[in-house]
Design an enzyme around this catalytic site. Structure first.
Site, mmCIF file in Angstrom:
data_model
loop_
_atom_site.group_PDB
_atom_site.id
_atom_site.type_symbol
_atom_site.label_atom_id
_atom_site.label_comp_id
_atom_site.label_asym_id
_atom_site.label_seq_id
_atom_site.Cartn_x
_atom_site.Cartn_y
_atom_site.Cartn_z
ATOM 1 N N LYS A 258 -7.882 -47.681 4.507
ATOM 2 C CA LYS A 258 -6.795 -46.872 3.947
ATOM 3 C C LYS A 258 -7.006 -45.403 4.308
ATOM 4 O O LYS A 258 -8.082 -44.996 4.735
ATOM 5 C CB LYS A 258 -6.751 -47.039 2.428
ATOM 6 C CG LYS A 258 -8.003 -46.533 1.718
ATOM 7 C CD LYS A 258 -7.936 -46.758 0.226
ATOM 8 C CE LYS A 258 -9.204 -46.225 -0.466
ATOM 9 N NZ LYS A 258 -9.144 -46.374 -1.927
ATOM 10 N N ARG B 174 -6.857 -48.042 -14.767
ATOM 11 C CA ARG B 174 -5.933 -47.393 -13.836
ATOM 12 C C ARG B 174 -4.874 -48.396 -13.412
ATOM 13 O O ARG B 174 -3.704 -48.234 -13.720
ATOM 14 C CB ARG B 174 -6.726 -46.844 -12.632
ATOM 15 C CG ARG B 174 -5.931 -45.982 -11.694
ATOM 16 C CD ARG B 174 -6.795 -45.401 -10.595
ATOM 17 N NE ARG B 174 -7.453 -46.423 -9.771
ATOM 18 C CZ ARG B 174 -8.278 -46.142 -8.758
ATOM 19 N NH1 ARG B 174 -8.571 -44.874 -8.477
ATOM 20 N NH2 ARG B 174 -8.819 -47.115 -8.049
ATOM 21 N N TYR C 213 -12.773 -11.308 5.775
ATOM 22 C CA TYR C 213 -11.872 -10.884 4.711
ATOM 23 C C TYR C 213 -12.665 -10.566 3.443
ATOM 24 O O TYR C 213 -13.519 -11.330 3.006
ATOM 25 C CB TYR C 213 -10.855 -11.983 4.402
ATOM 26 C CG TYR C 213 -9.817 -12.176 5.472
ATOM 27 C CD1 TYR C 213 -8.862 -11.197 5.741
ATOM 28 C CD2 TYR C 213 -9.784 -13.353 6.215
ATOM 29 C CE1 TYR C 213 -7.910 -11.385 6.726
ATOM 30 C CE2 TYR C 213 -8.827 -13.552 7.200
ATOM 31 C CZ TYR C 213 -7.898 -12.560 7.452
ATOM 32 O OH TYR C 213 -6.950 -12.741 8.429
ATOM 33 N N MET D 21 -8.470 -19.159 8.265
ATOM 34 C CA MET D 21 -7.626 -20.278 8.665
ATOM 35 C C MET D 21 -8.095 -20.909 9.965
ATOM 36 O O MET D 21 -8.069 -22.139 10.117
ATOM 37 C CB MET D 21 -6.172 -19.819 8.806
ATOM 38 C CG MET D 21 -5.216 -20.956 9.156
ATOM 39 S SD MET D 21 -3.501 -20.405 9.302
ATOM 40 C CE MET D 21 -3.108 -20.027 7.589
#
Length: 359
Positions: A34, A129, A255, A303
């Site tokens: 999955k 669940r 940063y 990023m």
């Protein structure tokens, strides 16, 4: 020069399946693929594991991709079907399906199918669940045994909530509920996923469902790695240095200037960032491998770029290889440093990360 690339080691994947067979020798294996095989590539992973007895997925779309890709082994829908209109497809493709609620059961009873469906009744033994509650389970099971659209016998599946916590007592309680319900019933049984395979041999039963451990990553949060259980990392997240810079003592990096060098040094800039799925939360000091040597991240993850302190005597140059996790640097260490689970790290890489498969 290589930018962000995931290298998938097929040999390691096959080794891990064999190792898990050694740990659960009497059980068949549902290789859980999955979520794009935990970030490793759905079809390529399945094709690499022809010896798996079956494959486990979370969505019908994943199962259909396997069939379209030539995978003929049984495929188990671990969450069952979401729409009664999917039942003819499940029947025609010979998928196995979990059944865990009244709506699914009613849909099976009312459907008009050419062939019956192989069903795994999901019993809620304590995960709370999905699954049928124990006090409702006998009646639910009886209806499945009487349903013309269910291939007999009915199989029984459950899932551990705390298999990675061997001293908490929860797993023993779940096993007791599971054993009590299964007693005298003829179907196949499955409750062990990765943690159960590693720590609870009494839970192996007819089928086990290896997930993250199949990919060489430990499911335990006790600083263990897959190697502690004889498994090998399948995924290596790699990139390259795109610059090497002289850096002076007292100068900040990145940063916010969150890291300031205490010495003259050489900084490397790596083509990798949170835009690739690397965790922005990685603090200064998180290790990466440059030319096989461990060096620390310094400053904030951006990023597209990460800065690393190569050291004042470093001879590294632009274009040199970088490993963010994988061979030589377990992803479990990055999970510990960043407080992001290994499950999340390997499944959240973005589409701009290239995939490369090696043997």
């Amino acid at each position: 020069m290589q930018a962000a690339t995931v290298v998938i080691n097929r040999r390691a994947l096959r080794h891990n399946l064999q190792r898990l067979r050694e740990l659960a020798p009497a059980s068949k294996m549902v290789a859980v693929v999955k979520a794009n095989a935990y970030g490793h590539g759905l079809l390529e992973t399945a094709r690499t594991l022809p010896d798996a007895d079956a494959f486990g997925v979370a969505r019908l779309e994943e199962a259909l991709r396997l069939r379209a890709g030539g995978i003929t082994k049984p495929v188990l829908l671990l969450e069952g079907f979401f729409d009664a209109r999917d039942l003819p497809t499940i029947s025609a493709q010979h998928f196995h399906t979990a059944v865990h609620n009244e709506e699914q059961l009613a849909a099976l009873e009312e459907a008009s199918l050419d062939e019956p469906v192989t069903v795994w009744m999901k019993l809620d033994t304590g995960m709370h669940r999905l699954g049928v509650r124990p006090e409702q389970a006998e009646a639910f099971y009886h209806r499945l045994t009487q349903c013309k659209n269910v291939r007999q016998p009915v199989n029984i599946v459950s899932h551990f909530a705390r298999a990675d916590e061997p001293k908490c007592g929860a797993t023993e309680k779940q096993l007791a509920i599971f054993n009590t319900f299964c007693e005298g019933k003829p179907g196949q049984r499955s409750i062990a996923a990765s943690g159960g395979i590693l720590l609870w041999p009494q839970s192996h039963f007819d089928w086990v469902r290896p997930g993250i451990i199949l990919y060489g990553v430990s499911p335990l949060e006790d600083r263990s790695t897959g190697a502690d259980f004889g498994c090998q990392p399948v995924m290596s997240l790699t990139s390259s240095l795109i610059a090497v810079r002289e850096h002076k003592a007292g100068e900040p990096v990145g940063y916010g200037g969150t890291w300031v060098s205490e010495r003259d040094t050489r900084l490397g800039v790596v083509a990798m960032g949170y835009g690739d799925g690397y965790p922005r939360a990685a603090p200064s000091g998180t290790p990466v491998l440059v030319n096989g040597r461990e060096v620390p991240i310094v400053g904030r993850v951006a990023m597209d770029m990460i800065c690393v302190d190569l050291g004042p005597q470093a001879q590294d140059k632009a274009g040199d290889p970088v490993i963010l996790w994988g061979e030589g640097l377990p992803v479990e260490r990055i999970a510990e440093m960043t407080k992001v689970s290994a499950y999340e790290l390997i499944t959240r890489l973005t589409s701009r990360v290239a995939m490369k498969y090696v043997d």
